[in-house]
Every structure is written in structure tokens, then in C-alpha cells.
Motif scaffolding. Structure first.
Motif, PDB file in Angstrom:
ATOM      1  N   ILE A 106       0.709  -1.252  -0.054  1.00 22.89           N
ATOM      2  CA  ILE A 106       0.142  -0.157   0.038  1.00 22.89           C
ATOM      3  C   ILE A 106       0.960   1.232   0.007  1.00 22.89           C
ATOM      4  O   ILE A 106       0.597   2.188  -0.580  1.00 22.89           O
ATOM      5  N   LEU A 107       2.019   1.158   0.943  1.00 23.41           N
ATOM      6  CA  LEU A 107       2.787   2.283   0.734  1.00 23.41           C
ATOM      7  C   LEU A 107       3.591   2.400  -0.795  1.00 23.41           C
ATOM      8  O   LEU A 107       3.677   3.499  -1.341  1.00 23.41           O
ATOM      9  N   ALA A 108       3.726   1.254  -1.309  1.00 22.86           N
ATOM     10  CA  ALA A 108       4.246   1.520  -2.765  1.00 22.86           C
ATOM     11  C   ALA A 108       3.407   1.981  -3.820  1.00 22.86           C
ATOM     12  O   ALA A 108       3.691   2.780  -4.545  1.00 22.86           O
ATOM     13  N   LEU A 109       2.033   1.686  -3.692  1.00 24.98           N
ATOM     14  CA  LEU A 109       0.688   2.259  -4.250  1.00 24.98           C
ATOM     15  C   LEU A 109       0.940   3.620  -3.943  1.00 24.98           C
ATOM     16  O   LEU A 109       0.885   4.656  -5.162  1.00 24.98           O
ATOM     17  N   TRP A 110       0.959   4.098  -2.847  1.00 21.85           N
ATOM     18  CA  TRP A 110       0.888   5.596  -2.556  1.00 21.85           C
ATOM     19  C   TRP A 110       1.884   6.470  -3.363  1.00 21.85           C
ATOM     20  O   TRP A 110       2.024   7.416  -3.765  1.00 21.85           O
ATOM     21  N   ARG A 111       3.267   5.574  -3.392  1.00 23.65           N
ATOM     22  CA  ARG A 111       4.409   6.388  -3.927  1.00 23.65           C
ATOM     23  C   ARG A 111       4.063   6.309  -5.587  1.00 23.65           C
ATOM     24  O   ARG A 111       4.460   7.446  -5.933  1.00 23.65           O
ATOM     25  N   GLU A 112       3.740   5.028  -5.937  1.00 21.87           N
ATOM     26  CA  GLU A 112       3.445   5.123  -7.550  1.00 21.87           C
ATOM     27  C   GLU A 112       2.295   5.925  -8.130  1.00 21.87           C
ATOM     28  O   GLU A 112       2.744   6.648  -8.975  1.00 21.87           O
ATOM     29  N   GLU A 113       1.152   5.872  -7.310  1.00 18.97           N
ATOM     30  CA  GLU A 113       0.137   6.468  -7.986  1.00 18.97           C
ATOM     31  C   GLU A 113      -0.132   7.723  -7.390  1.00 18.97           C
ATOM     32  O   GLU A 113      -0.973   8.513  -8.050  1.00 18.97           O
ATOM     33  N   HIS A 114       0.249   8.138  -6.407  1.00 19.45           N
ATOM     34  CA  HIS A 114       0.107   9.690  -5.573  1.00 19.45           C
ATOM     35  C   HIS A 114       1.237  10.292  -5.592  1.00 19.45           C
ATOM     36  O   HIS A 114       1.083  11.504  -4.710  1.00 19.45           O
ATOM     37  N   GLY A 115       2.187  10.058  -5.890  1.00 20.62           N
ATOM     38  CA  GLY A 115       3.464  10.567  -5.857  1.00 20.62           C
ATOM     39  C   GLY A 115       4.170  10.781  -4.316  1.00 20.62           C
ATOM     40  O   GLY A 115       4.781  11.985  -4.222  1.00 20.62           O
ATOM     41  N   LEU A 116       3.643  10.169  -3.417  1.00 18.21           N
ATOM     42  CA  LEU A 116       4.399  10.281  -2.004  1.00 18.21           C
ATOM     43  C   LEU A 116       5.644   9.340  -2.165  1.00 18.21           C
ATOM     44  O   LEU A 116       5.823   8.538  -1.327  1.00 18.21           O
ATOM     45  N   GLU A 117       6.645  10.050  -2.680  1.00 16.92           N
ATOM     46  CA  GLU A 117       7.786   9.300  -2.939  1.00 16.92           C
ATOM     47  C   GLU A 117       8.389   9.050  -1.507  1.00 16.92           C
ATOM     48  O   GLU A 117       9.218   7.946  -1.375  1.00 16.92           O
ATOM     49  N   GLU A 118       8.272   9.968  -0.438  1.00 16.18           N
ATOM     50  CA  GLU A 118       8.976   9.546   0.729  1.00 16.18           C
ATOM     51  C   GLU A 118       8.176   8.667   1.561  1.00 16.18           C
ATOM     52  O   GLU A 118       8.931   8.202   2.557  1.00 16.18           O
ATOM     53  N   LEU A 119       7.304   8.138   1.426  1.00 17.98           N
ATOM     54  CA  LEU A 119       6.454   7.201   2.397  1.00 17.98           C
ATOM     55  C   LEU A 119       7.115   5.735   1.895  1.00 17.98           C
ATOM     56  O   LEU A 119       6.448   4.901   1.540  1.00 17.98           O
ATOM     57  N   THR A 120       8.488   5.589   2.181  1.00 21.61           N
ATOM     58  CA  THR A 120       8.959   4.140   2.377  1.00 21.61           C
ATOM     59  C   THR A 120       8.864   3.655   3.596  1.00 21.61           C
ATOM     60  O   THR A 120       8.675   4.299   4.464  1.00 21.61           O
ATOM     61  N   PRO A 121       8.845   2.282   3.746  1.00 24.30           N
ATOM     62  CA  PRO A 121       8.911   1.570   5.043  1.00 24.30           C
ATOM     63  C   PRO A 121       9.856   2.005   5.915  1.00 24.30           C
ATOM     64  O   PRO A 121       9.903   2.281   7.185  1.00 24.30           O
ATOM     65  N   GLN A 122      11.169   2.344   5.454  1.00 28.08           N
ATOM     66  CA  GLN A 122      12.403   2.877   6.048  1.00 28.08           C
ATOM     67  C   GLN A 122      11.985   4.320   6.506  1.00 28.08           C
ATOM     68  O   GLN A 122      12.169   4.565   7.688  1.00 28.08           O
ATOM     69  N   ALA A 123      11.511   5.168   5.782  1.00 23.76           N
ATOM     70  CA  ALA A 123      11.134   6.516   6.104  1.00 23.76           C
ATOM     71  C   ALA A 123      10.246   6.444   7.401  1.00 23.76           C
ATOM     72  O   ALA A 123      10.204   7.337   8.050  1.00 23.76           O
ATOM     73  N   MET A 124       8.984   5.386   7.281  1.00 17.51           N
ATOM     74  CA  MET A 124       8.226   5.483   8.183  1.00 17.51           C
ATOM     75  C   MET A 124       8.466   4.874   9.485  1.00 17.51           C
ATOM     76  O   MET A 124       7.864   4.850  10.515  1.00 17.51           O
ATOM     77  N   GLU A 125       9.458   4.318   9.484  1.00 15.42           N
ATOM     78  CA  GLU A 125       9.975   3.383  10.538  1.00 15.42           C
ATOM     79  C   GLU A 125       9.981   3.909  11.978  1.00 15.42           C
ATOM     80  O   GLU A 125       9.585   3.579  12.775  1.00 15.42           O
ATOM     81  N   PRO A 126      10.621   5.132  11.855  1.00 20.33           N
ATOM     82  CA  PRO A 126      10.946   5.746  13.326  1.00 20.33           C
ATOM     83  C   PRO A 126       9.240   6.044  13.644  1.00 20.33           C
ATOM     84  O   PRO A 126       9.145   5.903  15.095  1.00 20.33           O
ATOM     85  N   SER A 127       8.375   6.611  12.916  1.00 23.67           N
ATOM     86  CA  SER A 127       7.016   6.957  13.426  1.00 23.67           C
ATOM     87  C   SER A 127       6.296   5.339  13.694  1.00 23.67           C
ATOM     88  O   SER A 127       5.739   5.569  14.910  1.00 23.67           O
ATOM     89  N   PHE A 128       6.524   4.369  13.144  1.00 23.95           N
ATOM     90  CA  PHE A 128       5.971   3.382  13.405  1.00 23.95           C
ATOM     91  C   PHE A 128       6.460   3.037  14.809  1.00 23.95           C
ATOM     92  O   PHE A 128       5.728   2.307  15.921  1.00 23.95           O
ATOM     93  N   ALA A 129       7.825   2.689  14.816  1.00 27.62           N
ATOM     94  CA  ALA A 129       8.239   2.348  16.156  1.00 27.62           C
ATOM     95  C   ALA A 129       7.865   3.322  17.256  1.00 27.62           C
ATOM     96  O   ALA A 129       7.710   2.787  18.464  1.00 27.62           O
ATOM     97  N   ARG A 130       7.789   4.788  17.127  1.00 26.92           N
ATOM     98  CA  ARG A 130       7.690   5.462  18.387  1.00 26.92           C
ATOM     99  C   ARG A 130       5.946   5.189  18.795  1.00 26.92           C
ATOM    100  O   ARG A 130       5.698   4.942  19.826  1.00 26.92           O
TER     101      ARG A 130
END
Ligand SMILES: Cc1cc2nc3c(=O)[nH]c(=O)nc-3n(C[C@H](O)[C@H](O)[C@H](O)COP(=O)(O)OP(=O)(O)OC[C@H]3O[C@@H](n4cnc5c(N)ncnc54)[C@H](O)[C@@H]3O)c2cc1C
Ligand code: SF4
Length: 507
Positions: A106-130
Motif C-alpha cells: 500500500i505504501l508502494a501504491l501511494w508512492r507510485e500512483e499518488h507521488g508520495l515518494e518519501e513514504l517508504t517503509p524505511q522513512a516510516m520506521e521511526p514513526s511506526f516504532a514510536r
């Protein structure tokens, strides 16, 4: 400070660095993260500040208290019941604690079809972890499965369906089973007992019974929030004004677009559009023996056989066990008089399984007669209706494989009773049509979606409105598509990301 306002309180004028509207999975996280960094935060929450001592475990008392429109919010045509919380902690206070990260596809879909290139699992990791640390998210052990979830697991396994025991945000859970009505033991790690106390300890001013009714901007910048006291008895009181250059709207995917539309400051046709509901149909099974499905952790098993987001991130459905309370069950069971009474006498023998759709269908939110009653419009696409019908067949199969003798399908006006051995093709023949079967949504989303292009989205990759600088959205509204998974962790993690972006600006 958490203060519940009453109709007797005087007018309130406040200055803040950040004003947050709503205190659920999105708002509580933003408030806590920004207050913890030392900034002045004011939270306006329209609902009361109920706590565990208010949770009486009685559905007749709790449903009207905890839910929008007393638990009766529906789409405009009455075809889908939409459940959303209205209290400090929002819908997290009565949700069922499935705790999933955003699926990678789903993150990949959001990157590819909605231009949210920064929303990678790695970039989201600190937020998920917190978020996972704060909500104490951990794996449910097999031994913690209640009878219903065990039976559903065994039924799924017997049919060879893929499923798993999920993670959850509970700590010290005694398996009382009343999650939907609020946890009397403070075991559920909702916003009420996690991020809200964190925000409070950090000095946020949190006002309950404080409804935001208008947001004003000047020169393209967020300026102030106007609102009103509506106390726990529904009595209207004084006016509220919060002056802040950063305003975060976290009122949920129905109220957020409604408030922004009413405020008239976001002239973007995407605002309120793209409503996804994750619509669901609940089938009830009856077992020969009592199974007391309402005891223990209500939802812990999850059947993902019919969703493969790697292959198709746009569609699919999952099956989730669910138990009922007497009143809600009575409304949904077929028959009248002595027939209905006989069904209710078998309440302890009953357990449910619902099909929840990762929907491509869309609707929209429009302002209704007043702020408490926005209009929701939703149409079900034919391919989605067919998937829901297919999902009902699999629900019935699992329930029978799990030992149920009868299965009730909530067709309207008369439910359909299936006996073991009946031809389930009747469900695909009758299918799913709005208004002809009971549908519910606990996950409205995507009405202020995120993206890189204002032609298709309302907010940017950090949740800031394209049209008004300093005006952010941090709740389920920002999902660019249907999520196809339980949404609380995604909502909280995106809100955490928004909060840290705001912090980088404030400092
Ligand atoms: C019955 C149920 C079960 C669920 N189970 C799960 C689960 O097991 N796992 C999972 O991941 N998710 C689950 N969810 C979904 C999850 O709870 C939501 O994804 C999440 O809470 C959404 O967060 P939010 O911030 O968008 O909105 P909410 O948490 O709903 O918070 C919005 C808040 O804004 C307030 N508000 C609205 N309008 C105004 C206004 N004008 N002024 C001030 N305040 C306002 C509301 O009162 C509310 O408190 C469930 C939801 C429901 C209803
Ligand atoms: S099952 Fe656990 S979390 Fe849910 S209400 Fe009971 S004690 Fe609380």
C-alpha cells in the motif's frame, strides 16, 4: 490539563502555537509529540472526557455516549451504518485493538500512483516504532484466543485458508470482552491512556466538550479556530476562540472535510471526495454448545486468504471474528415474537465472522443540517458488490467448518437462515445491494487525501493543505486510497510524521 467544559463556563479565548481539533488516533499523537517538545498546544475535542470508571459495560448506556449520533450515523440513503467515536481518545476508546503497520504494497501504491515518494517503509520506521512503543503493541499469544477466535482459526485451517493471530495494543488485559464499550480496566492502550496523558503531562491544554465549528485563514495562512461548548448533556454554551498559526484538523474522515467545507477556506474539489468505507457484512453462526463469544479478547485472529496486496493493491477482502452484545444482536437477528425470542435464548451459542472489503468504491462527505450530522454519500461498484458476496460465501464456509450449525445472513427486511449443507451459491445469486443487506463501516477514510498534486489531493506528503499554509490534516482522511488493513497504526504513524514535520518548522 484536561478540562471538560460545561454549559455554565464563560467564553474562552486562547493563544497557542498549535491548535489540534479532535483527540483520536491522529489528534492525540500530534498533540503529545508537539507538547512534549515544549510548544503551547490547545486541543479541542467535541466529546466528553469519559474514563474507565464511566465504562459501565452496558451497551444501552455506552453506545449513545461513545459514538457519533449515538451509534446511529448512516450514509444518506441509510444503507451503511458508520461507527465513529466522539470523546477524548476518539474511536480508539472503543476499537478492537488490531494493530497493523501500513502494508508495504500500500505504501508502494501511494508512492507510485499518488507521488508520495518519501513514504517508504524505511522513512516510516521511526514513526511506526514510536507509535508501537507508546501503544505497547505486541503479539497476541495463541493461549489468549477466546473460544470464538479459536473456532474460526480451526475452521479456516480446515479449509486451508491463510490466517494469523494478530498484534494488539493491550497491556494487562483480563479478557473481559467489552472493548467496543470502552475498557473498564484501562488495559486497552487507547489514546485515552497513552498519548492523551503524555500530552497532558507535557502541558497541552486539552478541552473536552469543545466543538470546533469554523477555521479562519488570512492571506493564505491559518489564523484561528472558532467553536462552541456543547456539554455532555448536549447543552450549548459559551464560544471558544483559539488563535494559532498552526492548526491541525484531526476530527476523523467525516467531520474533518465537513468542518473544512463549512469554513470555506479550502477551494479544492477533492475536499470531501474519495470517501472509502471498508464496508463490512457480519454473518452470525449458531453452535450446538454455548461458546460465550463475548468473553475474552473479541478479535485476535485474521483471515487474509482473499487479499494479496502484492498482486493487487487495489482490491480484496479480509474476514474477522466478531461477537455481539444482546441489544445489537437482537436488532440483527431474524424473526418476530416467539421465533425471535428463541434465537435470543441461544445468544450464548452465537458468534460472528465479518467480511471487510478493501473498497475501490467511493463516496463523498457534504455538510448536513448541522455540524453533528454531516451527509455521507456512498455508492457500491458492481465489482466490489460481487467481492462482498463472495466474501459472505467464505464467511459461511468458515463458520460451518468451525462447527456452527446455522448461519444468519443479514439480508433486509428478512435475514436469511442457512443450515449446514445448504447451497451457499444463494449468496452470490442474491448478492449485495445497498439497502438490501445490513452493511457497516468502522473505517471511513480518504476524504482529504494526501498526494503531490492539488488536482488529485487536498494535502501534501506531510498533511499540509495545498491551499492554506499552516493548516494540516492528521487523521484517516489523508489516506490516498483505501488501506485494506486495520487503520489505527497507520493513522497514528502518519500523524507522528506530520507532528515531527511541524516541529521542524516551529524550531
Ligand atoms: C468499532 C470500531 C472498531 C475498530 N477496530 C479497530 C481495530 O481493531 N484496529 C484498528 O487499527 N482500527 C480499528 N478501528 C479504527 C480506528 O479506531 C480508527 O482508524 C482511528 O481511531 C481513526 O482515527 P482518527 O484520528 O481519524 O479519528 P477518531 O479516532 O475517530 O478521532 C476523531 C475525534 O475528533 C472529534 N471531533 C470530530 N469533530 C470535531 C469537531 N468539530 N470539534 C472537535 N472535535 C471533533 C471526535 O469526537 C473524535 O473524538 C475501529 C473503529 C471502530 C469504530
Ligand atoms: S478484552 Fe481486555 S482490553 Fe478489551 S475491555 Fe476486556 S480487559 Fe479491556
Amino acid at each position: 490539563m484536561i478540562r471538560e467544559l460545561t454549559a455554565r463556563d464563560g467564553d474562552l479565548v486562547l493563544d497557542a502555537d498549535v491548535c489540534v481539533i479532535g483527540s483520536g488516533a491522529g489528534g492525540a499523537v500530534v498533540a503529545a509529540e508537539i507538547a512534549a517538545a515544549g510548544h503551547r498546544v490547545v486541543v479541542l475535542e467535541q466529546g466528553p472526557h469519559w474514563t474507565s470508571s464511566d465504562f459501565t459495560q452496558r451497551e444501552d448506556e455506552m453506545l449513545p455516549k461513545l459514538f457519533e449520533e449515538g451509534g446511529m450515523r448512516q450514509t444518506a440513503d441509510g444503507s451503511v451504518l458508520v461507527l465513529q467515536g466522539r470523546n477524548i481518545g476518539g474511536s480508539t476508546v472503543h476499537n478492537l485493538c488490531y494493530a497493523f503497520r501500513t502494508p508495504d504494497p500500500i505504501l508502494a501504491l501511494w508512492r507510485e500512483e499518488h507521488g508520495l515518494e518519501e513514504l517508504t517503509p524505511q522513512a516510516m520506521e521511526p514513526s511506526f516504532a514510536r507509535v508501537e512503543r507508546q501503544l505497547k503493541i505486541k503479539q497476541i499469544h495463541e493461549a489468549e484466543l477466546n473460544v470464538l477466535n479459536r473456532k474460526i482459526r480451526d475452521g479456516a485451517r480446515a479449509l486451508g485458508y491463510s490466517g494469523f493471530v494478530t498484534r494488539h495494543n493491550r497491556e494487562g488485559c483480563i479478557g473481559a470482552g467489552y472493548c467496543l464499550l470502552g475498557c473498564s480496566y484501562d488495559a486497552k492502550q487507547s489514546m485515552l491512556v497513552t498519548y492523551i496523558p503524555k500530552a497532558d503531562a507535557a502541558g497541552a491544554q486539552i478541552y473536552a466538550c469543545a466543538r470546533a465549528s469554523r477555521i479562519e485563514a488570512s492571506g493564505g495562512r491559518a489564523q484561528r479556530v472558532l467553536g462552541q461548548v456543547i456539554d455532555r448533556h448536549g447543552e450549548e454554551g459559551a464560544s471558544i476562540e483559539v488563535r494559532a498559526n498552526t492548526i491541525v484538523v484531526s476530527a476523523g474522515a467525516v467531520a474533518t472535510p465537513d468542518l473544512l467545507l463549512r469554513s470555506g477556506i479550502v477551494p479544492n474539489p477533492q475536499l470531501g471526495a474519495n470517501l472509502h468505507l471498508h464496508p463490512s457484512v457480519l454473518l452470525a453462526g449458531f453452535w450446538e454448545e454455548p461458546i460465550h463469544a463475548y468473553r475474552g479478547i473479541p478479535q485476535s485472529y485474521y483471515i487474509d486468504e482473499f487479499i494479496d496486496l502484492e498482486k493487487n493493491p487495489h482490491a480484496g477482502y479480509v474476514l474477522m471474528p466478531i461477537s455481539g452484545f444482546p441489544g445489537l444482536s437482537a436488532v440483527n437477528l431474524p424473526g418476530f415474537g416467539s421465533d425471535h425470542f428463541a434465537s435470543m435464548q441461544r445468544f450464548a451459542h452465537m458468534g460472528g465472522l465479518l467480511v471487510l472489503l478493501h473498497d475501490r468504491s467511493q463516496g463523498h462527505v457534504a455538510p448536513g443540517s448541522d455540524l453533528a450530522r454531516p451527509e455521507l454519500h456512498y455508492a457500491l461498484r458492481a465489482d466490489d458488490a460481487a467481492l462482498l458476496a463472495e466474501g459472505m460465501v467464505h464467511c459461511a464456509k468458515v463458520l460451518f467448518a468451525a462447527g456452527a450449525r446455522q448461519v444468519v445472513v443479514p439480508y433486509l427486511p428478512e435475514a436469511l437462515l442457512l443450515e449446514r449443507g445448504d447451497d451457499l451459491a444463494i449468496l452470490t445469486r442474491r448478492g449485495v445491494e445497498l439497502g438490501k443487506i445490513a452493511l457497516a463501516s468502522t473505517h471511513p477514510q480518504s476524504t482529504c487525501r494526501m498526494g503531490d498534486d492539488p488536482k488529485h489531493a487536498v494535502v501534501d506528503a506531510f498533511g499540509e493543505c495545498f491551499d492554506v499554509s499552516g493548516l494540516f490534516v492528521a487523521d484517516m482522511s489523508v489516506f490516498p486510497t483505501s488501506l485494506g488493513a486495520p487503520p489505527q497504526v497507520t493513522t497514528a504513524a502518519l500523524a507522528d510524521r506530520t507532528a515531527h514535520h511541524i516541529l521542524s518548522r516551529l524550531s
